[in-house]
Design a protein around this motif. Structure first.
Motif, short mmCIF file in Angstrom:
data_model
loop_
_atom_site.label_atom_id
_atom_site.label_comp_id
_atom_site.label_asym_id
_atom_site.label_seq_id
_atom_site.Cartn_x
_atom_site.Cartn_y
_atom_site.Cartn_z
N ARG A 2 -2.20 35.15 19.42
CA ARG A 2 -2.09 33.92 20.20
C ARG A 2 -3.47 33.43 20.66
N LYS A 3 -4.35 34.38 21.04
CA LYS A 3 -5.69 34.02 21.48
C LYS A 3 -6.47 33.34 20.35
N TRP A 4 -6.42 33.91 19.14
CA TRP A 4 -7.11 33.33 17.99
C TRP A 4 -6.53 31.96 17.65
N HIS A 5 -5.23 31.85 17.69
CA HIS A 5 -4.58 30.59 17.39
C HIS A 5 -5.04 29.50 18.37
N ARG A 6 -5.11 29.86 19.64
CA ARG A 6 -5.51 28.90 20.67
C ARG A 6 -6.97 28.48 20.51
N TRP A 7 -7.88 29.44 20.34
CA TRP A 7 -9.31 29.11 20.26
C TRP A 7 -9.66 28.35 18.99
N SER A 101 -0.08 31.64 11.35
CA SER A 101 -0.08 32.25 12.69
C SER A 101 0.96 31.60 13.58
#
Length: 125
Positions: A2-7, A101
């Motif tokens: 989720r962190k990678w998807h958001r950034w 993702s």
């Protein structure tokens, strides 16, 4: 995940939007250009067509046809040189990442809520 998807969405969101808009505009310009007759360019001075060939001059782009080429170059990043092409390719790769993702995140959330008596395992919440 989720962190990678958001950034990555913050970094590539504007580029993907630019590619989507120029792609749509390119298709619209191509549809408009299909309805127009193609202009014929004159042969260059001193050009002689060999007797064994039938030579037709290439149509000169003008009007809507010129916009099709320009929008395609914007869409592919070629208008901005090698850096633009690299950014367009990275944006395409990011779009593939977001699709997978996002699906993975949805499956994880669905599995987490499937046993919930409140939701009852519905697809959307």
């Amino acid at each position: 995940m989720r962190k990678w998807h958001r950034w990555l969405s913050v970094l590539f969101g504007a580029l993907i939007l630019f590619i989507a808009v120029t792609g749509l505009m390119s298709h619209v310009a191509a549809l408009v250009a299909d309805g127009q007759p193609a202009p014929v360019a004159a042969a260059p001075a001193g050009f002689v067509c060999p007797e064994t060939m039938t030579c037709r001059p290439k149509p000169a782009p003008d009007g809507a046809r010129a916009w099709v080429g320009f929008l395609h170059h914007l869409h592919s990043g070629e208008e901005f040189g090698p850096v633009g092409t690299a950014l367009a390719m990275l944006s395409g790769t990011a779009l593939i990442f977001f699709a997978f993702s996002g699906l993975w995140l949805y499956i994880q959330m669905f599995r987490g809520r499937a046993g919930s008596p409140k939701r009852g395992g519905r697809f959307f919440w």
